[in-house]
Motif scaffolding. Structure first.
Motif, short mmCIF file in Angstrom:
data_model
loop_
_atom_site.label_atom_id
_atom_site.label_comp_id
_atom_site.label_asym_id
_atom_site.label_seq_id
_atom_site.Cartn_x
_atom_site.Cartn_y
_atom_site.Cartn_z
N ALA A 1 5.51 6.25 -6.06
CA ALA A 1 6.09 6.22 -7.41
C ALA A 1 5.63 7.44 -8.21
O ALA A 1 6.44 8.05 -8.93
CB ALA A 1 5.69 4.94 -8.12
N VAL A 2 4.38 7.82 -8.11
CA VAL A 2 3.87 8.99 -8.83
C VAL A 2 4.54 10.25 -8.32
O VAL A 2 4.95 11.13 -9.10
CB VAL A 2 2.33 9.09 -8.70
CG1 VAL A 2 1.82 10.43 -9.20
CG2 VAL A 2 1.68 7.95 -9.46
N ARG A 3 4.71 10.36 -7.01
CA ARG A 3 5.34 11.55 -6.42
C ARG A 3 6.81 11.66 -6.86
O ARG A 3 7.27 12.71 -7.27
CB ARG A 3 5.24 11.49 -4.90
CG ARG A 3 5.72 12.75 -4.22
CD ARG A 3 5.44 12.78 -2.72
NE ARG A 3 5.88 11.57 -2.03
CZ ARG A 3 5.05 10.66 -1.49
NH1 ARG A 3 3.75 10.84 -1.55
NH2 ARG A 3 5.52 9.60 -0.87
N ARG A 4 7.52 10.52 -6.81
CA ARG A 4 8.93 10.54 -7.23
C ARG A 4 9.07 10.83 -8.72
O ARG A 4 9.96 11.56 -9.14
CB ARG A 4 9.59 9.21 -6.90
CG ARG A 4 9.87 9.03 -5.44
CD ARG A 4 10.57 7.72 -5.20
NE ARG A 4 10.79 7.52 -3.77
CZ ARG A 4 11.19 6.38 -3.25
NH1 ARG A 4 11.40 5.35 -4.03
NH2 ARG A 4 11.37 6.29 -1.96
N GLY A 5 8.19 10.23 -9.51
CA GLY A 5 8.24 10.47 -10.95
C GLY A 5 7.99 11.93 -11.28
O GLY A 5 8.66 12.50 -12.13
N GLY A 6 7.01 12.53 -10.60
CA GLY A 6 6.74 13.96 -10.82
C GLY A 6 7.92 14.82 -10.41
O GLY A 6 8.27 15.78 -11.10
N PRO B 1 0.83 -1.20 0.00
CA PRO B 1 0.00 0.00 0.00
C PRO B 1 0.87 1.26 0.00
O PRO B 1 1.88 1.34 0.68
CB PRO B 1 -0.80 -0.11 1.30
CG PRO B 1 -0.06 -1.08 2.14
CD PRO B 1 0.70 -1.98 1.22
N GLY B 2 0.47 2.21 -0.79
CA GLY B 2 1.20 3.47 -0.87
C GLY B 2 2.33 3.48 -1.88
O GLY B 2 2.94 4.52 -2.11
N LEU B 3 2.62 2.34 -2.48
CA LEU B 3 3.71 2.27 -3.44
C LEU B 3 3.39 3.09 -4.69
O LEU B 3 4.25 3.81 -5.21
CB LEU B 3 4.00 0.82 -3.83
CG LEU B 3 5.13 0.62 -4.83
CD1 LEU B 3 6.44 1.06 -4.21
CD2 LEU B 3 5.21 -0.84 -5.24
N HIS B 4 2.15 3.01 -5.14
CA HIS B 4 1.76 3.77 -6.34
C HIS B 4 1.87 5.27 -6.10
O HIS B 4 2.41 6.00 -6.93
CB HIS B 4 0.33 3.40 -6.75
CG HIS B 4 -0.15 4.15 -7.94
ND1 HIS B 4 -0.91 5.30 -7.83
CD2 HIS B 4 0.05 3.94 -9.26
CE1 HIS B 4 -1.17 5.75 -9.04
NE2 HIS B 4 -0.61 4.95 -9.93
N ALA B 5 1.41 5.72 -4.97
CA ALA B 5 1.48 7.16 -4.65
C ALA B 5 2.92 7.62 -4.55
O ALA B 5 3.28 8.70 -5.05
CB ALA B 5 0.74 7.45 -3.36
#
Length: 82
Positions: A29-34, A23-27
Motif C-alpha cells: 500500500a505504501v509503495r502504490r501510494g507513493g 503480511p506485506g499489505l502495508h508495504a
C-alpha cells in the motif's frame, strides 16, 4: 433482526477476533501510494508546462500578427498624378 440486534452482532464479531492484515499489505500500500503521488505530481507539472507553453506561444503570435490592428483599406485606389 432490527438495528440494535445487528449492531450487537457486528460488535460481537469484531470483538471476537482481532483483525488480521495479510503480511506485506502495508508495504504494498505504501509503495502504490507513493507511485500514485509521484504520477499525480508529474502529471500536474506537465500540465502546467503545457499551459505556460500555450500562453507563451499565444503571446508571441499576438505580438507578431497584431490581430487588434485594423488592416489597411484596399478598396480605394491611391491618389497619384493630381
Amino acid at each position: 433482526m432490527n438495528r440494535p440486534e445487528r449492531e450487537a452482532a457486528a460488535r460481537r464479531i469484531m470483538e471476537r477476533t482481532p483483525p488480521r492484515v495479510p503480511p506485506g499489505l502495508h508495504a504494498d500500500a505504501v509503495r502504490r501510494g507513493g507511485r500514485i503521488l509521484r504520477r499525480r505530481t508529474r502529471t500536474r507539472r506537465v500540465l502546467w508546462l503545457l499551459l505556460v507553453a500555450g500562453v507563451l506561444a499565444f503571446t508571441v503570435w499576438a505580438l507578431t500578427v497584431r490581430p487588434w490592428v485594423e488592416p489597411p483599406s484596399e478598396t480605394t485606389p491611391p491618389l497619384t498624378g493630381w
